[in-house]
Write a protein that holds these residues in place. Sequence first.
Motif, PDB file in Angstrom:
ATOM      1  N   GLU A 118      23.546  42.566  16.682  1.00 62.62           N
ATOM      2  CA  GLU A 118      23.177  43.082  18.003  1.00 62.62           C
ATOM      3  C   GLU A 118      22.801  44.548  17.880  1.00 62.62           C
ATOM      4  O   GLU A 118      23.574  45.345  17.357  1.00 62.62           O
ATOM      5  CB  GLU A 118      24.354  42.951  18.977  1.00 62.62           C
ATOM      6  CG  GLU A 118      24.632  41.538  19.448  1.00 62.62           C
ATOM      7  CD  GLU A 118      23.590  41.030  20.432  1.00 62.62           C
ATOM      8  OE1 GLU A 118      22.970  41.854  21.116  1.00 62.62           O
ATOM      9  OE2 GLU A 118      23.390  39.797  20.475  1.00 62.62           O
ATOM     10  N   MET A 119      21.644  44.892  18.364  1.00 64.11           N
ATOM     11  CA  MET A 119      21.214  46.295  18.310  1.00 64.11           C
ATOM     12  C   MET A 119      21.915  47.109  19.398  1.00 64.11           C
ATOM     13  O   MET A 119      22.187  46.599  20.488  1.00 64.11           O
ATOM     14  CB  MET A 119      19.706  46.375  18.548  1.00 64.11           C
ATOM     15  CG  MET A 119      18.865  46.010  17.344  1.00 64.11           C
ATOM     16  SD  MET A 119      18.874  47.332  16.116  1.00 64.11           S
ATOM     17  CE  MET A 119      17.970  48.626  16.974  1.00 64.11           C
ATOM     18  N   PRO A 120      22.181  48.385  19.122  1.00 64.40           N
ATOM     19  CA  PRO A 120      22.690  49.265  20.176  1.00 64.40           C
ATOM     20  C   PRO A 120      21.658  49.373  21.305  1.00 64.40           C
ATOM     21  O   PRO A 120      20.475  49.137  21.095  1.00 64.40           O
ATOM     22  CB  PRO A 120      22.849  50.623  19.475  1.00 64.40           C
ATOM     23  CG  PRO A 120      22.816  50.331  18.025  1.00 64.40           C
ATOM     24  CD  PRO A 120      22.000  49.090  17.848  1.00 64.40           C
ATOM     25  N   THR A 121      22.122  49.719  22.480  1.00 61.23           N
ATOM     26  CA  THR A 121      21.227  49.775  23.639  1.00 61.23           C
ATOM     27  C   THR A 121      21.200  51.170  24.259  1.00 61.23           C
ATOM     28  O   THR A 121      22.096  51.986  24.033  1.00 61.23           O
ATOM     29  CB  THR A 121      21.689  48.784  24.727  1.00 61.23           C
ATOM     30  OG1 THR A 121      23.043  49.088  25.061  1.00 61.23           O
ATOM     31  CG2 THR A 121      21.597  47.352  24.230  1.00 61.23           C
ATOM     32  N   PHE A 122      20.149  51.408  25.063  1.00 61.87           N
ATOM     33  CA  PHE A 122      20.078  52.611  25.902  1.00 61.87           C
ATOM     34  C   PHE A 122      20.721  52.234  27.238  1.00 61.87           C
ATOM     35  O   PHE A 122      20.418  51.174  27.787  1.00 61.87           O
ATOM     36  CB  PHE A 122      18.611  53.017  26.086  1.00 61.87           C
ATOM     37  CG  PHE A 122      18.435  54.313  26.831  1.00 61.87           C
ATOM     38  CD1 PHE A 122      18.661  55.516  26.201  1.00 61.87           C
ATOM     39  CD2 PHE A 122      18.040  54.323  28.160  1.00 61.87           C
ATOM     40  CE1 PHE A 122      18.500  56.720  26.868  1.00 61.87           C
ATOM     41  CE2 PHE A 122      17.884  55.525  28.849  1.00 61.87           C
ATOM     42  CZ  PHE A 122      18.114  56.721  28.194  1.00 61.87           C
ATOM     43  N   PRO A 123      21.604  53.092  27.795  1.00 64.03           N
ATOM     44  CA  PRO A 123      22.446  52.629  28.903  1.00 64.03           C
ATOM     45  C   PRO A 123      21.735  52.476  30.248  1.00 64.03           C
ATOM     46  O   PRO A 123      22.276  51.844  31.151  1.00 64.03           O
ATOM     47  CB  PRO A 123      23.525  53.718  28.992  1.00 64.03           C
ATOM     48  CG  PRO A 123      22.898  54.929  28.396  1.00 64.03           C
ATOM     49  CD  PRO A 123      21.974  54.438  27.333  1.00 64.03           C
ATOM     50  N   ARG A 137      13.678  45.573  16.913  1.00 64.36           N
ATOM     51  CA  ARG A 137      15.034  45.043  16.728  1.00 64.36           C
ATOM     52  C   ARG A 137      15.088  44.075  15.547  1.00 64.36           C
ATOM     53  O   ARG A 137      14.080  43.462  15.196  1.00 64.36           O
ATOM     54  CB  ARG A 137      15.496  44.297  17.984  1.00 64.36           C
ATOM     55  CG  ARG A 137      15.486  45.106  19.232  1.00 64.36           C
ATOM     56  CD  ARG A 137      16.169  44.381  20.390  1.00 64.36           C
ATOM     57  NE  ARG A 137      15.436  43.230  20.873  1.00 64.36           N
ATOM     58  CZ  ARG A 137      14.435  43.305  21.745  1.00 64.36           C
ATOM     59  NH1 ARG A 137      14.049  44.483  22.210  1.00 64.36           N
ATOM     60  NH2 ARG A 137      13.820  42.221  22.157  1.00 64.36           N
ATOM     61  N   VAL A 138      16.281  43.959  14.988  1.00 60.59           N
ATOM     62  CA  VAL A 138      16.524  42.905  14.001  1.00 60.59           C
ATOM     63  C   VAL A 138      17.611  42.000  14.563  1.00 60.59           C
ATOM     64  O   VAL A 138      18.543  42.470  15.205  1.00 60.59           O
ATOM     65  CB  VAL A 138      16.951  43.483  12.632  1.00 60.59           C
ATOM     66  CG1 VAL A 138      15.803  44.230  11.975  1.00 60.59           C
ATOM     67  CG2 VAL A 138      18.160  44.391  12.765  1.00 60.59           C
ATOM     68  N   LYS A 152      14.063  55.392  15.407  1.00 59.70           N
ATOM     69  CA  LYS A 152      13.265  56.548  15.818  1.00 59.70           C
ATOM     70  C   LYS A 152      11.937  56.094  16.390  1.00 59.70           C
ATOM     71  O   LYS A 152      11.310  55.175  15.859  1.00 59.70           O
ATOM     72  CB  LYS A 152      12.951  57.438  14.596  1.00 59.70           C
ATOM     73  CG  LYS A 152      14.103  58.280  14.126  1.00 59.70           C
ATOM     74  CD  LYS A 152      14.128  59.566  14.877  1.00 59.70           C
ATOM     75  CE  LYS A 152      15.285  60.435  14.443  1.00 59.70           C
ATOM     76  NZ  LYS A 152      15.443  61.590  15.314  1.00 59.70           N
ATOM     77  N   MET A 153      11.496  56.757  17.409  1.00 59.54           N
ATOM     78  CA  MET A 153      10.138  56.634  17.936  1.00 59.54           C
ATOM     79  C   MET A 153       9.795  55.196  18.310  1.00 59.54           C
ATOM     80  O   MET A 153       8.628  54.872  18.473  1.00 59.54           O
ATOM     81  CB  MET A 153       9.105  57.151  16.911  1.00 59.54           C
ATOM     82  CG  MET A 153       9.387  58.570  16.461  1.00 59.54           C
ATOM     83  SD  MET A 153       8.238  59.174  15.228  1.00 59.54           S
ATOM     84  CE  MET A 153       8.548  58.101  13.853  1.00 59.54           C
ATOM     85  N   GLY A 154      10.768  54.340  18.414  1.00 62.16           N
ATOM     86  CA  GLY A 154      10.490  52.952  18.747  1.00 62.16           C
ATOM     87  C   GLY A 154       9.811  52.186  17.636  1.00 62.16           C
ATOM     88  O   GLY A 154       9.496  51.009  17.785  1.00 62.16           O
ATOM     89  N   VAL A 196      12.874  39.853  13.024  1.00 61.03           N
ATOM     90  CA  VAL A 196      12.454  41.158  13.528  1.00 61.03           C
ATOM     91  C   VAL A 196      11.593  40.943  14.761  1.00 61.03           C
ATOM     92  O   VAL A 196      10.685  40.101  14.754  1.00 61.03           O
ATOM     93  CB  VAL A 196      11.638  41.924  12.458  1.00 61.03           C
ATOM     94  CG1 VAL A 196      11.105  43.234  13.034  1.00 61.03           C
ATOM     95  CG2 VAL A 196      12.507  42.202  11.238  1.00 61.03           C
ATOM     96  N   THR A 197      11.872  41.675  15.826  1.00 61.46           N
ATOM     97  CA  THR A 197      11.059  41.576  17.034  1.00 61.46           C
ATOM     98  C   THR A 197      10.624  42.972  17.469  1.00 61.46           C
ATOM     99  O   THR A 197      11.299  43.976  17.180  1.00 61.46           O
ATOM    100  CB  THR A 197      11.833  40.913  18.198  1.00 61.46           C
ATOM    101  OG1 THR A 197      13.021  41.670  18.444  1.00 61.46           O
ATOM    102  CG2 THR A 197      12.189  39.478  17.863  1.00 61.46           C
ATOM    103  N   TYR A 198       9.501  43.014  18.152  1.00 59.42           N
ATOM    104  CA  TYR A 198       8.946  44.297  18.599  1.00 59.42           C
ATOM    105  C   TYR A 198       8.386  44.091  19.996  1.00 59.42           C
ATOM    106  O   TYR A 198       7.477  43.282  20.191  1.00 59.42           O
ATOM    107  CB  TYR A 198       7.846  44.723  17.629  1.00 59.42           C
ATOM    108  CG  TYR A 198       7.203  46.057  17.938  1.00 59.42           C
ATOM    109  CD1 TYR A 198       7.974  47.190  18.130  1.00 59.42           C
ATOM    110  CD2 TYR A 198       5.818  46.174  18.028  1.00 59.42           C
ATOM    111  CE1 TYR A 198       7.379  48.410  18.404  1.00 59.42           C
ATOM    112  CE2 TYR A 198       5.209  47.393  18.288  1.00 59.42           C
ATOM    113  CZ  TYR A 198       6.001  48.509  18.474  1.00 59.42           C
ATOM    114  OH  TYR A 198       5.420  49.716  18.742  1.00 59.42           O
ATOM    115  N   THR A 199       8.952  44.820  20.953  1.00 63.04           N
ATOM    116  CA  THR A 199       8.510  44.677  22.344  1.00 63.04           C
ATOM    117  C   THR A 199       8.215  46.048  22.928  1.00 63.04           C
ATOM    118  O   THR A 199       9.015  46.592  23.687  1.00 63.04           O
ATOM    119  CB  THR A 199       9.580  43.967  23.196  1.00 63.04           C
ATOM    120  OG1 THR A 199      10.840  44.654  23.004  1.00 63.04           O
ATOM    121  CG2 THR A 199       9.732  42.517  22.799  1.00 63.04           C
ATOM    122  N   PRO A 200       7.079  46.633  22.548  1.00 62.38           N
ATOM    123  CA  PRO A 200       6.761  47.986  23.017  1.00 62.38           C
ATOM    124  C   PRO A 200       6.472  48.013  24.515  1.00 62.38           C
ATOM    125  O   PRO A 200       6.107  46.999  25.080  1.00 62.38           O
ATOM    126  CB  PRO A 200       5.529  48.346  22.209  1.00 62.38           C
ATOM    127  CG  PRO A 200       4.886  47.044  21.888  1.00 62.38           C
ATOM    128  CD  PRO A 200       6.016  46.057  21.711  1.00 62.38           C
TER     129      PRO A 200
END
Lengths: 352, 203
Positions: free
Chosen positions: A91-96, A233-234, A247-249, A348-352
């Motif tokens: 689980e990746m850390p999140t922005f609150p 994310r992984v 970093k930097m998304g 791996v996923t990427y959701t810009p």
Amino acid sequence: MNDITLLREVGPDAAPLPREVRSSARAALLAEIGAVGIPARRRLWLPSRTAGVRITAGVAVAAVAWTAAVVIAGPDPTGTPASGVTLVDFEMPTFPLSLDPVPEGLRAAFDGDADGSSVADYRDAAGENGFTIYVSDEAPDPGDVQGREVTDVADVDVGRRNAELVTGREDYCDVDDQGLASHCRTRPFAVLVTEWREDLWVSLSGQGRYTEADRLLHVADSLIDRPQPATLRVGLAPAGWSVQFFKMGRVLTLVDDADEQQTLTVQIPQPADVVPPGELLDQLMSPVGPLVPVTVHGRPAHLVLLDSGYLDQRIWFLQAQFADGTTFELQAPEAFSQEQVLEMAEQVTYTP
Amino acid sequence: MSAGPPDPPQLRALPSALPTDSELIARSVDEPEAFASLFDRHATAVHRYLGRRVGDLADDLLSETFLIAFRRRAAYRADHVEVRPWLIGIATNLVHGHVRTEQRRYRALARAAGTQEAPGADPADATDRLAAEALRGPLAAALASLKTRDRDVLLLVAWAQLGYEEVAAVLDVPIGTVRSRLNRARRQTRAALGTTATFEETR
């Protein structure tokens, strides 16, 4: 006895400096002193990051930027790669916080570490208009920034919270493709600061159109308590590893908790920096194996083993694409099996 | 013709005092070998600080600290911070590359202490040396639980004995941030020890 004295007197103590260690360290320094003037000194970056820097000239600029932003650690000559890894769900850390709604035309990118994400940067496609949300457990001081001149501090309301809107001008330089500052000027800035809750301060810094107070306040009013995952994310990670930073998304590095020399990095190169598969072997440093055609996310991908150039360590380099054609790269220690590298890549996923 | 006034007595130069740290660094820009004296002066202090934080890894990080310092010597600013805090700051940055090693060390020390002696039950005993000894384990556990940036400030003050301004300079943060981080670190440390100790306020 106060706590500081307690720490000094009964806190963890150090072994005395052994004579041979002192002699060895002094000899290393004298060797360095003697070597002054000799170019091409050894860099003190972690090997896998150095590898990232060297992959292509185009990548080097971005990679140097984030490498320099993190800890510069010397290689540990005693570090040895793990003999193998076991992949587990991750689980990746999140922005609150989230925005509801997100202003049209803006996309988010997050920075953070194992403790969570502390920066969310919302930007338009041109990168000129947007804002950055910082969260911290201590009150920020927007005026305490080099090159920034505060001209006004106004009390405002954000929902039912009190906030300060700090405005003024700041020095600003473009960064060219060599990573050097150019075209410096001053520009207006606006920062809104509020205590969201105990031990959670929010600082909202606008750029371009978002230096307008009304627009920034409108954004602040749309902030809600809803954690957001990072854009890159992984879903899997080796057991015993954790996030070192993101970093930097576009860049995510995991680290082996038992051996911080062992890292795994996923990054989304800028489109201009994507190496055509036919040129990979020429542009990658020190390939020690063939370019293996593989499939990731149902699309053709390429895997190759590289010599990291450090302590005989070898690393996997994978270039793959998401279903939408966006290219990503994954570097992992050789301790990963080829199958594990592909398993990781599939998650791996990427959701810009 | 009268003789002129006698020549003033020749002043014999006193043996020059040892160069200061800052002078050594300035000199080392053109005479690199001058830097070696800084190692002789500060290696023990830097190693002890590192050793308290990362144990045996200090042996490696000591060398790296001085190599990095030597390479950055031209950027050293004497008006910003003195040399010992500057070196300690470099060492602190190196510790950041081994945060987990540091945390594991504190946890291991906490476990080891826990098997030896339980903390005293009477808070008043905390002023007593024996009771303080009994706090070794909880203290190490408390250090492991702090955020890195808060632990940095606490240990730069406690172990490296830097002043607030020096901590601000080596960490490149405002002095207000140093105070808030230190307050938080101390509050959390006290809370972790709260059931076994009482503390005097630091002035």
